[in-house]
Scaffold this active site. Structure first.
Site, mmCIF file in Angstrom:
data_model
loop_
_atom_site.group_PDB
_atom_site.id
_atom_site.type_symbol
_atom_site.label_atom_id
_atom_site.label_comp_id
_atom_site.label_asym_id
_atom_site.label_seq_id
_atom_site.Cartn_x
_atom_site.Cartn_y
_atom_site.Cartn_z
ATOM 1 N N ARG A 77 0.852 -1.186 0.000
ATOM 2 C CA ARG A 77 0.000 0.000 0.000
ATOM 3 C C ARG A 77 0.888 1.236 0.000
ATOM 4 N NH1 ARG A 77 -2.729 3.042 4.850
ATOM 5 N NH2 ARG A 77 -3.904 4.571 3.661
ATOM 6 N N HIS A 121 -3.436 10.584 0.451
ATOM 7 C CA HIS A 121 -3.041 10.429 1.859
ATOM 8 C C HIS A 121 -2.628 11.813 2.355
ATOM 9 C CE1 HIS A 121 -1.409 7.295 4.888
ATOM 10 N NE2 HIS A 121 -1.170 8.458 5.440
ATOM 11 N N GLU A 166 -7.824 7.972 6.168
ATOM 12 C CA GLU A 166 -8.193 8.540 7.465
ATOM 13 C C GLU A 166 -8.857 9.913 7.402
ATOM 14 O OE1 GLU A 166 -4.811 8.400 10.115
ATOM 15 O OE2 GLU A 166 -4.881 6.225 10.222
ATOM 16 N N ASN A 291 -7.225 1.165 9.874
ATOM 17 C CA ASN A 291 -5.947 1.530 10.478
ATOM 18 C C ASN A 291 -6.144 1.490 11.984
ATOM 19 O OD1 ASN A 291 -5.323 2.115 7.826
ATOM 20 N ND2 ASN A 291 -4.937 4.297 8.148
ATOM 21 N N TYR A 293 -4.252 1.559 15.793
ATOM 22 C CA TYR A 293 -3.068 1.770 16.638
ATOM 23 C C TYR A 293 -3.348 1.482 18.105
ATOM 24 C CZ TYR A 293 -0.722 3.427 12.528
ATOM 25 O OH TYR A 293 -0.157 3.463 11.282
ATOM 26 N N GLU A 354 -3.203 -0.331 8.165
ATOM 27 C CA GLU A 354 -2.078 0.184 8.953
ATOM 28 C C GLU A 354 -2.146 -0.408 10.351
ATOM 29 O OE1 GLU A 354 -1.511 4.450 9.297
ATOM 30 O OE2 GLU A 354 -2.040 4.762 7.201
HETATM 31 C C1 FCB Z 1 -1.617 7.264 10.662
HETATM 32 C C2 FCB Z 1 -1.272 7.836 9.307
HETATM 33 C C3 FCB Z 1 0.061 7.387 8.794
HETATM 34 C C4 FCB Z 1 1.122 7.334 9.874
HETATM 35 C C5 FCB Z 1 0.611 6.616 11.101
HETATM 36 C C6 FCB Z 1 1.617 6.523 12.215
HETATM 37 O O1 FCB Z 1 -2.596 8.068 11.262
HETATM 38 O O2 FCB Z 1 -2.250 7.442 8.353
HETATM 39 O O3 FCB Z 1 0.423 8.240 7.735
HETATM 40 O O4 FCB Z 1 1.620 8.583 10.129
HETATM 41 O O5 FCB Z 1 -0.558 7.232 11.561
#
Ligand code: FCB
Length: 454
Positions: A77, A121, A166, A291, A293, A354
């Site tokens: 990607r 992006h 995002e 995505n 985290y 992500e």
């Molecule tokens: C996400 C973004 C990506 C990167 C990660 C750590 O929010 O999409 O570009 O910076 O965080």
């Protein structure tokens, strides 16, 4: 490497984004983007860093493709820089800019790597920002035109596409609070930015499908929201935050309706939503990019004091990444199972677009010949292993997940944090631009090889 065996055909890969890796911001006719403007404003980015050079991927892409081939990934990607393709965001395509992605796609395919480009992006052409950016509805139509330009050149070989990255983060950080480009701090007056990005996504989905795309996705930042306590006020605040962060961008696409955001003082029927828009926005997608985290912990707040009906709380007693983000792998299982419960049959197959962490890497002393300084990023290996296991548990629980793409291949320009946060499987020495695969690269490579053996 001990990972459970994932289903046949599951796609493993890595993710990057144009402004974070390419550099070469003035080459081959590229126009300026909002990130060029923003990074050159004093005080915006840590250490005054900019993406002018970044990883110099624009010149070193053959080396980066070789790293990916050796890693053994199925899919890559990356994102296409709109201002390389249309320097002012509209009009005649810049063939030199398109040529870069053309060569990249060919090289990926030669190595059996499936290209999965994101059309935008965050690096919007500055000329469109000068006309209002995402506050201006026209930007959605320009995005649809741009999508047509890109697929006309790449669509014979690229069959899977991601429209936007995002939109919630771009809305919140870029337009509501101002720590990302374009640096607007409009608070909730920024809501048209949500709608126009969604409209752009819907318009582009139809364009892409019309020109032979087999798969259209959007990559949303999703977070499971937990209330800070069992108090009903906190639970209510957590629901409001969930509606804002997650449902604002999923309900319109998957259900064709907006969530109720009246608790944030927002009208049910804002004038920027025109008749027919929700039909366009809910154009069927083939996959949802997630995505992930970390989860988010929310407590009630007094809007009169802070302007917001919710407040963020730290998680206690959990490990943290170099960025300070909490490491909570079960949050990924919770998120995916929760999405399935919420959307049921309306939820398309999911790809994790992500997931990763920043680590405070220091390369071990360089070898005598000065070539390789090993990076022992045990924390990243643990992060990946625990999150991939958490993902597997969601699949076991019946969620249809088709792929996992880690963020990121390379250490890169981490937005407001500049080069201070390193997310790569591969270290980049930003003085010499040398690439040094970290321990996590070797770990991921072995994990993927084991998956192939079954
Ligand atoms: C996400 C973004 C990506 C990167 C990660 C750590 O929010 O999409 O570009 O910076 O965080």
């Amino acid at each position: 490497v001990v990972l459970p065996g994932f289903p046949q055909g599951f796609r493993w890969g890595v993710s990057t984004a144009s402004y974070q890796i390419e550099g070469a911001v003035r080459e081959d006719g590229r126009g300026p983007s909002i990130w060029d403007t923003f990074t050159h404003q004093p005080g915006r980015i840590k250490n005054g860093d900019t993406g002018d050079v970044a990883c110099d991927h624009y010149h070193r892409w053959p080396e980066d493709v070789a790293l990916m081939a050796d890693l053994g990934i199925d899919a890559y990607r990356f994102s296409i820089a709109w201002p390389r393709v249309q320097p002012t965001g509209r009009g005649t395509p810049n063939t030199a800019g398109l040529g870069f992605y053309d060569r990249l796609v060919d090289a990926l395919l030669e190595h059996g790597i499936k290209p999965l480009p994101t059309l935008l992006h965050w690096d919007l052409p500055q000329a469109l920002q000068d006309a209002g950016g995402w506050m201006n509805r026209d930007t959605a139509y320009h995005f649809a035109d741009y999508s047509a330009v890109v697929t006309a050149r790449l669509g014979d070989r690229v069959k899977s596409w991601i429209t936007l990255n995002e939109p919630i983060v771009h809305l919140a950080y870029g337009y509501a609070f101002g720590m990302h480009a374009p640096g607007e701090a409009l608070m909730f007056d920024a809501m048209p930015v949500a709608h126009h990005q969604l409209l752009a996504h819907g318009l582009a989905t139809a364009v892409l499908r019309g020109s032979g795309a087999e798969e259209v996705l959007i990559a949303n930042n999703c977070t499971p929201v937990r209330a800070a306590s069992e108090q009903p006020e906190d639970a209510a605040a957590a629901e409001i935050y969930d509606a804002f962060h997650n449902r604002l961008f999923l309900d319109p696409i998957l259900l064709g309706t907006y969530p109720d955001l009246s608790a944030m003082g927002l009208p049910a029927d804002p004038e920027f939503v025109e008749p027919g828009d929700l039909e366009i926005i809910s154009t069927r997608i083939d996959g949802l990019g997630v995505n992930y985290y970390n989860p988010t912990r929310i407590a009630a707040a007094d809007p009169a004091a802070t302007g917001l009906p919710f407040d963020f709380r730290e998680f206690e007693g959990v490990p943290r990444t170099a960025f300070g983000w909490p490491v909570i792998p079960e949050g990924l299982t919770e998120l995916l199972v929760g999405l399935k419960e919420r959307y049921g049959d309306a939820l398309p197959p999911i790809t994790i677009t992500e997931n990763g962490c920043s680590t405070a890497d220091e390369p071990a002393a360089a070898d005598e010949d000065g070539t390789v300084g090993a990076v022992h990023d045990a924390a990243r290996i643990e992060y990946l292993e625990s999150h991939i296991n958490a993902l597997y548990r969601a699949i076991e629980a019946g969620v249809d997940v088709r792929g996992y793409l880690t963020w990121s291949l390379l250490d890169n320009f981490e937005w407001a944090e500049g080069y201070s946060q390193r997310f790569g499987l591969v270290r980049v020495d930003f003085e010499t631009l040398r690439r040094i695969p970290k321990d996590s690269y070797h770990w991921y490579r072995a994990a993927l090889a084991a998956q192939r053996k079954g």
